[in-house]
Design a protein around this motif. Structure first.
Motif, PDB file in Angstrom:
ATOM      1  N   UNK A 263      53.543  21.478  37.175  1.00  0.00           N
ATOM      2  CA  UNK A 263      54.194  22.524  37.858  1.00  0.00           C
ATOM      3  C   UNK A 263      53.748  23.694  37.631  1.00  0.00           C
ATOM      4  N   UNK A 264      53.318  24.352  36.698  1.00  0.00           N
ATOM      5  CA  UNK A 264      52.556  25.405  36.307  1.00  0.00           C
ATOM      6  C   UNK A 264      51.441  25.479  37.075  1.00  0.00           C
ATOM      7  N   UNK A 265      50.686  24.512  37.058  1.00  0.00           N
ATOM      8  CA  UNK A 265      49.239  24.784  37.856  1.00  0.00           C
ATOM      9  C   UNK A 265      49.568  24.725  39.591  1.00  0.00           C
ATOM     10  N   UNK A 266      50.690  24.273  39.817  1.00  0.00           N
ATOM     11  CA  UNK A 266      51.029  24.267  41.143  1.00  0.00           C
ATOM     12  C   UNK A 266      51.468  25.809  41.503  1.00  0.00           C
ATOM     13  N   UNK A 267      52.319  26.409  40.685  1.00  0.00           N
ATOM     14  CA  UNK A 267      52.668  27.898  40.877  1.00  0.00           C
ATOM     15  C   UNK A 267      51.414  28.777  40.864  1.00  0.00           C
ATOM     16  N   UNK A 268      50.550  28.382  39.950  1.00  0.00           N
ATOM     17  CA  UNK A 268      49.235  29.162  39.878  1.00  0.00           C
ATOM     18  C   UNK A 268      48.621  29.183  41.260  1.00  0.00           C
ATOM     19  N   UNK A 269      48.368  27.876  41.926  1.00  0.00           N
ATOM     20  CA  UNK A 269      47.722  27.444  43.035  1.00  0.00           C
ATOM     21  C   UNK A 269      48.326  28.331  44.245  1.00  0.00           C
ATOM     22  N   UNK A 270      49.649  28.376  44.116  1.00  0.00           N
ATOM     23  CA  UNK A 270      50.688  28.936  45.131  1.00  0.00           C
ATOM     24  C   UNK A 270      50.358  30.498  45.265  1.00  0.00           C
ATOM     25  N   UNK A 271      50.252  31.142  43.702  1.00  0.00           N
ATOM     26  CA  UNK A 271      50.224  32.541  43.578  1.00  0.00           C
ATOM     27  C   UNK A 271      48.912  32.872  44.120  1.00  0.00           C
ATOM     28  N   UNK A 272      47.788  32.225  43.983  1.00  0.00           N
ATOM     29  CA  UNK A 272      46.471  32.446  44.096  1.00  0.00           C
ATOM     30  C   UNK A 272      46.283  32.654  45.948  1.00  0.00           C
ATOM     31  N   UNK A 273      46.983  31.688  46.186  1.00  0.00           N
ATOM     32  CA  UNK A 273      46.622  31.545  47.846  1.00  0.00           C
ATOM     33  C   UNK A 273      47.747  32.554  48.653  1.00  0.00           C
ATOM     34  N   UNK A 274      48.962  32.490  48.118  1.00  0.00           N
ATOM     35  CA  UNK A 274      49.928  33.283  48.917  1.00  0.00           C
ATOM     36  C   UNK A 274      50.398  34.783  48.317  1.00  0.00           C
ATOM     37  N   UNK A 275      49.810  35.000  47.017  1.00  0.00           N
ATOM     38  CA  UNK A 275      49.992  36.361  46.586  1.00  0.00           C
ATOM     39  C   UNK A 275      51.474  36.732  46.409  1.00  0.00           C
ATOM     40  N   UNK A 276      51.958  37.905  46.879  1.00  0.00           N
ATOM     41  CA  UNK A 276      53.528  38.241  46.597  1.00  0.00           C
ATOM     42  C   UNK A 276      54.432  37.224  47.195  1.00  0.00           C
ATOM     43  N   UNK A 277      53.914  36.536  48.265  1.00  0.00           N
ATOM     44  CA  UNK A 277      54.727  35.595  49.007  1.00  0.00           C
ATOM     45  C   UNK A 277      55.012  34.269  48.358  1.00  0.00           C
ATOM     46  N   UNK A 278      54.496  34.091  47.148  1.00  0.00           N
ATOM     47  CA  UNK A 278      54.535  32.760  46.309  1.00  0.00           C
ATOM     48  C   UNK A 278      55.963  32.595  45.624  1.00  0.00           C
ATOM     49  N   UNK A 279      56.555  31.579  45.653  1.00  0.00           N
ATOM     50  CA  UNK A 279      57.617  31.115  44.737  1.00  0.00           C
ATOM     51  C   UNK A 279      58.837  31.781  45.423  1.00  0.00           C
ATOM     52  N   UNK A 280      59.230  31.887  46.683  1.00  0.00           N
ATOM     53  CA  UNK A 280      60.297  32.236  47.447  1.00  0.00           C
ATOM     54  C   UNK A 280      61.524  31.402  47.324  1.00  0.00           C
TER      55      UNK A 280
END
Length: 363
Positions: A263-280
């Protein structure tokens, strides 16, 4: 020949340096899927209540207008104060560009008194794009924020904010006006957000506490080293007339199970690719994609807890800070956030110089 006697000098306990105690906080967006704001607000109160039991020093919440996130931090904290006794109640941040300085001083003073002096009032320029909605002409948000900050500080310190000039008013013309109620110690607990060395230095000159952002201006090669430079600039500029305090925010996700590691690795990947738009949360607005050269996101420290500890200990900004604020992924629910706070308090924070807060008011 008799050997000379060994003389042991007495050590005054007062001369022994006190080990540095790092303060530990968390930052929650209080995000909600469309139509579930009430449940999210109640979950937010429970998050603070449990964090206090775990010994966290402070919990911070963010303000975001017109979206599926908390918009009124001071109202929220007035409610949280009725369910907690010790934990600090932080705002990271309230965008002062759209706040009336006098009304903000009134609300902040009231919230601080209701919480018995636990408010940690974090301000900043905040998100733009709403000038017309708030009845303003397009303007330089940073310049306007500094003007409003100065007016707010005068008001919250109990200084004169104006006088009656209308002869037909309820009060006689010439009556001097002061914000009431005021909380005497609140001005010492005003923070301001910084995302660069220059902004950190400015906050230092103003004698405020410094909140370092999880997003830095420009393309930065070494995130921790840049924050360390910002902290040094802040300390060097601070006049020392009030306590200088620095808080750094990080995504700290110690994985105590294989499932959490994924789960945490997926969040990291999302944050790297989407920046401030991650985890909405579901239904949240989609931010405009900004050029990557305009900003640098803080790294996500995830994986084995021992490895997370090593990464944080190697970061030159962490030992310079007074408080580490763990940024909680916005789309996480109450259960995920409570597990994260518990794991962080048990497996990471003690190795950084943190001990659970005593049962006393937050400083």
């Amino acid at each position: 020949m008799t050997a000379p006697a060994t003389v042991t000098a007495a050590v005054d306990p007062a001369d022994t340096p006190t080990p540095r105690r790092l303060r530990l906080g968390f930052n929650a967006r209080i995000a909600f899927p469309t139509g579930q704001a009430g449940a999210a607000l109640r979950d937010g109160i429970e998050l603070f209540r449990v964090a206090e039991q775990l010994g966290y020093d402070a919990g911070w919440v963010y303000q975001r207008h017109f979206d599926n996130y908390l918009a009124s931090p001071l109202v929220f904290h007035a409610a949280v104060a009725q369910h907690t006794e010790r934990i600090g109640l932080g705002t990271a941040i309230i965008g002062v560009r759209y706040e009336d300085p006098v009304l903000l001083a009134e609300a902040a003073g009231t919230a601080d008194l209701l919480s018995a002096g636990r408010l940690q009032l974090g301000l900043g320029t905040g998100q733009g794009g709403f000038d017309a909605v708030f009845g303003q002409e397009p303007n330089d948000g940073r310049a306007q924020s500094q003007d409003r900050l100065a007016a707010f500080l005068r008001a919250v310190r109990g200084e004169r904010v104006g006088e009656i000039i209308d002869p037909d008013g309820l009060l006689p013309a010439g009556t001097e006006l002061f914000v009431r109620p005021t909380s005497p110690t609140l001005p010492e607990r005003v923070w301001y957000g910084g995302g660069s060395v220059a902004s950190a230095e400015r906050v230092g000159r103003q004698g405020l506490r410094l909140l370092l952002s999880t997003i830095l201006s420009g393309q930065i090669d070494d995130y921790g080293a840049e924050l360390a430079r910002a902290i040094e600039a802040y300390r060097g500029a601070h006049p020392g007339t009030s306590p200088s305090r620095v808080a750094v925010a990080r995504s700290v996700l110690p994985a105590t199970s294989p499932q959490l590691a994924r789960v945490y690795a997926a969040y990291d990947a999302e944050r790297r690719t989407q920046g401030p738009a991650a985890s909405r949360p579901a239904g949240a607005l989609t931010p405009v994609a900004a050029p990557i050269s305009r900003f640098t996101m803080s790294p996500v420290h995830h994986g084995d807890p021992a490895a997370v500890v090593d990464e944080l200990l190697a970061d030159p900004s962490v030992p310079l800070a007074d408080e580490l604020i763990a940024f909680l992924p916005p789309a996480f629910g109450l259960r995920e956030n409570l597990r994260l706070l518990e794991d962080l308090a048990e497996t990471v924070a003690p190795h950084l110089g943190w001990t659970p807060a005593p049962h006393a008011t937050a400083g």
